[in-house]
Design a protein around this motif. Structure first.
Motif, PDB file in Angstrom:
ATOM      1  N   HIS A  21       0.848  -1.190   0.000  1.00 26.56           N
ATOM      2  CA  HIS A  21       0.000   0.000   0.000  1.00 26.56           C
ATOM      3  C   HIS A  21       0.885   1.242   0.000  1.00 26.56           C
ATOM      4  CE1 HIS A  21       0.735  -0.295   4.409  1.00 26.56           C
ATOM      5  NE2 HIS A  21       0.684   1.021   4.360  1.00 26.56           N
ATOM      6  N   TYR A  34      -3.851   3.488   0.877  1.00 31.58           N
ATOM      7  CA  TYR A  34      -4.615   2.771  -0.135  1.00 31.58           C
ATOM      8  C   TYR A  34      -3.769   1.643  -0.711  1.00 31.58           C
ATOM      9  CZ  TYR A  34      -7.819   6.685   0.186  1.00 31.58           C
ATOM     10  OH  TYR A  34      -8.691   7.620   0.660  1.00 31.58           O
ATOM     11  N   ILE A  48      -4.791   2.919  -7.604  1.00 32.96           N
ATOM     12  CA  ILE A  48      -5.530   2.641  -6.377  1.00 32.96           C
ATOM     13  C   ILE A  48      -7.020   2.734  -6.683  1.00 32.96           C
ATOM     14  CG2 ILE A  48      -3.699   3.487  -4.855  1.00 32.96           C
ATOM     15  CD1 ILE A  48      -5.335   6.076  -4.521  1.00 32.96           C
ATOM     16  N   VAL A  50     -10.711   3.805  -4.698  1.00 28.80           N
ATOM     17  CA  VAL A  50     -11.193   4.503  -3.510  1.00 28.80           C
ATOM     18  C   VAL A  50     -12.709   4.395  -3.427  1.00 28.80           C
ATOM     19  CG1 VAL A  50     -11.250   6.693  -2.269  1.00 28.80           C
ATOM     20  CG2 VAL A  50      -9.272   6.128  -3.702  1.00 28.80           C
ATOM     21  N   SER A  60     -11.803   9.923   1.515  1.00 30.85           N
ATOM     22  CA  SER A  60     -12.430   9.427   0.287  1.00 30.85           C
ATOM     23  C   SER A  60     -13.316  10.497  -0.336  1.00 30.85           C
ATOM     24  CB  SER A  60     -13.242   8.161   0.579  1.00 30.85           C
ATOM     25  OG  SER A  60     -14.348   8.434   1.417  1.00 30.85           O
TER      26      SER A  60
END
Length: 296
Positions: A21, A34, A48, A50, A60
């Motif tokens: 991550h 993330y 990534i 979200v 977010s």
């Protein structure tokens, strides 16, 4: 929402492995973690995904509402506390957006020609990111289980019989992780590996009295009182330790322990890693004894 991140100069990004991550540092100063879910062989792009969390801490929502193509963000890492270890077989279990760290694991297992299955649960089919692409690419190896159509994942059917040649990787909401851990209680040690997006419920520290932390490289000793974390005490002594979540989930503040026994209170380390007592996360972990020595 899926985001592709590239260096402003187009230069190569640091390599990463399945399970890694990154820290995303937003223009407003917010830092969030993330999972990397793109192609690890693409040396110039991080990807990534979200999920917009209306009841979340704002990261977010910021990404969904305010970040636009061409904007600059800070990136820390990558780090991997959820590595894919060699195994004859894999069973991947995902809940909701917990699918993201498992995507590169599935690709890696497929690349290696290893036997694998993916069990993917979510509230509704439309809310399950990447489900259509996964089934189109891998067919019967992927088992998509929308709760509104088929109910909860039948974990007992998949996990009731321990398989010594199989590693189980699970990521998702806390109830799913707890259920998988319960079903896998009879499996061989280290067969189950999990990653949490939120911190597990912390047990009280083993002691409620002050203890000393020796900073070996700095040559200082600081006292940690019950009302402050080791991270706060160390920073108060002038040592700049990187941190992010401050909940024991991201791994940013991992620090080597040279002497003493840590009181581990994080949501990352496996039991055998805790038993080694050679590292700790300063944001939540403490000391079992009167003194602990850190490589700082």
């Amino acid at each position: 929402m899926s985001l592709a991140l590239a260096h402003p100069d187009g230069t190569r990004l640091p390599d990463w492995t399945p399970g890694s991550h990154i820290d995303l540092v937003l223009p407003d100063g917010t830092t969030r973690q993330y999972s990397l879910c793109g192609d690890r062989w693409d040396a110039h792009t991080y990807r990534i995904a979200v999920l917009r969390e209306p009841a979340g801490r704002g990261g977010s929502a910021y990404l969904h509402d305010r970040v636009r193509p061409g904007d600059r963000v800070g990136v820390g890492g990558p780090r991997n506390h959820f590595p894919l270890v060699p195994s004859e077989k894999y069973l991947f279990v995902a809940g909701g957006i917990g699918i993201t760290p498992l995507l590169p694991m599935v690709r890696q297992a497929e690349l290696l020609g290893v036997d694998w299955q993916l069990l993917y649960g979510g509230r509704t089919r439309s809310s399950m990111a990447f489900s259509e692409k996964l089934t189109a690419a891998y067919g019967e190896k992927v088992h998509v289980v929308p709760q509104d159509e088929l109910g909860l994942l039948d974990l007992a059917a998949w996990l009731c019989t321990p398989c010594p040649d199989t590693k189980v990787y699970c990521c998702g909401p806390a109830p799913l992780l707890a259920a998988v851990e319960a079903v896998c209680a009879a499996w061989p040690p280290y067969a189950l590996r999990t990653e949490r997006f939120t911190a597990a419920t912390q047990t009280p520290p083993v002691r409620n009295t002050p203890f000393e932390v020796e900073l070996r490289r700095t040559g200082r000793t600081v006292t940690v009182t019950p009302d402050v974390s080791v991270l706060e005490a160390v920073r108060g002594a002038g040592v700049d330790v990187l941190s992010s979540c401050e909940q024991g989930t991201c791994g940013t503040c991992l620090t080597p322990v040279l002497d003493g026994e840590p009181n581990h209170r994080d949501s990352i380390l496996a039991d055998h890693e805790r038993a080694a007592n050679d590292c700790m996360f300063l944001c939540v972990s403490r000391s079992c004894g009167d003194r602990i020595v850190l490589d700082l």
